[in-house]
Scaffold this motif. Structure first.
Motif, PDB file in Angstrom:
ATOM      1  N   ASP A 160       0.818  -1.223   0.000  1.00  0.00           N
ATOM      2  CA  ASP A 160       0.000   0.000   0.000  1.00  0.00           C
ATOM      3  C   ASP A 160       0.845   1.264   0.000  1.00  0.00           C
ATOM      4  O   ASP A 160       0.383   2.340   0.379  1.00  0.00           O
ATOM      5  CB  ASP A 160      -0.973  -0.007   1.173  1.00  0.00           C
ATOM      6  CG  ASP A 160      -0.291  -0.158   2.517  1.00  0.00           C
ATOM      7  OD1 ASP A 160       0.939  -0.361   2.565  1.00  0.00           O
ATOM      8  OD2 ASP A 160      -0.990  -0.047   3.549  1.00  0.00           O
ATOM      9  N   GLY A 161       2.128   1.177  -0.405  1.00  0.00           N
ATOM     10  CA  GLY A 161       2.996   2.341  -0.465  1.00  0.00           C
ATOM     11  C   GLY A 161       4.379   2.024   0.057  1.00  0.00           C
ATOM     12  O   GLY A 161       4.908   0.939  -0.197  1.00  0.00           O
ATOM     13  N   TRP A 162       4.938   2.945   0.845  1.00  0.00           N
ATOM     14  CA  TRP A 162       6.266   2.705   1.402  1.00  0.00           C
ATOM     15  C   TRP A 162       6.340   3.307   2.802  1.00  0.00           C
ATOM     16  O   TRP A 162       5.542   4.166   3.163  1.00  0.00           O
ATOM     17  CB  TRP A 162       7.364   3.237   0.503  1.00  0.00           C
ATOM     18  CG  TRP A 162       7.384   4.705   0.206  1.00  0.00           C
ATOM     19  CD1 TRP A 162       6.534   5.398  -0.592  1.00  0.00           C
ATOM     20  CD2 TRP A 162       8.331   5.671   0.700  1.00  0.00           C
ATOM     21  NE1 TRP A 162       6.884   6.729  -0.631  1.00  0.00           N
ATOM     22  CE2 TRP A 162       7.983   6.928   0.145  1.00  0.00           C
ATOM     23  CE3 TRP A 162       9.435   5.598   1.535  1.00  0.00           C
ATOM     24  CZ2 TRP A 162       8.697   8.095   0.404  1.00  0.00           C
ATOM     25  CZ3 TRP A 162      10.160   6.771   1.798  1.00  0.00           C
ATOM     26  CH2 TRP A 162       9.787   7.988   1.239  1.00  0.00           C
ATOM     27  N   THR A 163       7.271   2.794   3.576  1.00  0.00           N
ATOM     28  CA  THR A 163       7.461   3.246   4.955  1.00  0.00           C
ATOM     29  C   THR A 163       8.923   3.620   5.167  1.00  0.00           C
ATOM     30  O   THR A 163       9.808   3.195   4.418  1.00  0.00           O
ATOM     31  CB  THR A 163       7.063   2.153   5.961  1.00  0.00           C
ATOM     32  OG1 THR A 163       7.813   0.959   5.675  1.00  0.00           O
ATOM     33  CG2 THR A 163       5.565   1.832   5.890  1.00  0.00           C
ATOM     34  N   ALA A 164       9.139   4.425   6.201  1.00  0.00           N
ATOM     35  CA  ALA A 164      10.506   4.855   6.512  1.00  0.00           C
ATOM     36  C   ALA A 164      10.632   5.117   8.001  1.00  0.00           C
ATOM     37  O   ALA A 164       9.663   5.497   8.663  1.00  0.00           O
ATOM     38  CB  ALA A 164      10.866   6.110   5.735  1.00  0.00           C
ATOM     39  N   GLU A 165      11.833   4.896   8.519  1.00  0.00           N
ATOM     40  CA  GLU A 165      12.206   5.289   9.871  1.00  0.00           C
ATOM     41  C   GLU A 165      13.511   6.056   9.768  1.00  0.00           C
ATOM     42  O   GLU A 165      14.416   5.654   9.050  1.00  0.00           O
ATOM     43  CB  GLU A 165      12.397   4.078  10.785  1.00  0.00           C
ATOM     44  CG  GLU A 165      11.103   3.378  11.131  1.00  0.00           C
ATOM     45  CD  GLU A 165      11.335   2.117  11.929  1.00  0.00           C
ATOM     46  OE1 GLU A 165      10.765   2.021  13.032  1.00  0.00           O
ATOM     47  OE2 GLU A 165      12.084   1.235  11.453  1.00  0.00           O
ATOM     48  N   ALA A 166      13.583   7.177  10.493  1.00  0.00           N
ATOM     49  CA  ALA A 166      14.810   7.983  10.487  1.00  0.00           C
ATOM     50  C   ALA A 166      15.133   8.367  11.913  1.00  0.00           C
ATOM     51  O   ALA A 166      14.248   8.483  12.751  1.00  0.00           O
ATOM     52  CB  ALA A 166      14.630   9.231   9.636  1.00  0.00           C
TER      53      ALA A 166
END
Length: 166
Positions: A160-166
């Motif tokens: 359903d899209g993309w995810t990120a952690e920073a």
């Protein structure tokens, strides 16, 4: 390609995005650091309601596919988690690039922090769906793209899209 441009201002641990109705959230205080892997599986991202209602920065219109964002802190760092929803995830664009390359034609998340709380100076962090990083520091007059600090971002693509952690 629909670039995701998310601008976030950190003011006294409240966040506001650049839109007419500014989303906000309170940072979750963590006892231990999350694993930055781009998957958003840590418990710290589950209980708080995400920030939503973001707009496309250069157009000021609501994002076609919404983005959700969270913020957390521990004694050493501030952490951001982002879920960029997309009805056509196969079209999400993220090109591998060296640090501080122009990534802004890709699907990009931008985090802008007003660390001095003066609404004049800022720290700008950006990353694309492939995890390519860009950072700069500046003020209302201009920015210094050769400014760099150590930071990490990890991304993951999903159904359903993309995810990120920073």
């Amino acid at each position: 390609m629909r670039p995701y441009r998310l601008a976030i201002l950190l003011l006294s641990l409240s966040l506001a995005a650049c839109s007419n109705a500014a989303p906000s959230a309170t940072a979750v205080k963590l006892a231990e650091s999350p694993t930055v892997d781009g998957r958003l599986t840590e418990a710290c991202w589950q209980p708080p309601a995400p920030m939503t209602g973001f707009s496309i920065l250069d157009r000021g219109t609501p994002a076609v596919s919404q983005t959700q964002a969270w913020v957390a802190t521990d004694d050493d760092a501030v952490y951001f988690a982002v879920k960029a929803l997309d009805a056509t995830p196969e079209k999400v664009k993220g090109t591998a690039a060296p640090r501080d390359a122009n990534i802004f034609s890709d699907d990009v998340i931008e985090i802008i922090i007003d660390a001095a709380r003066d609404r004049f100076t800022f720290l700008h962090f950006a990353f694309n769906a492939a995890g390519a990083q860009y950072d700069e520091a500046g003020d209302a007059v201009g920015a210094t793209a050769d400014w760099s600090v150590p930071w990490t971002v990890k991304t993951a693509k999903g159904p359903d899209g993309w995810t990120a952690e920073a």
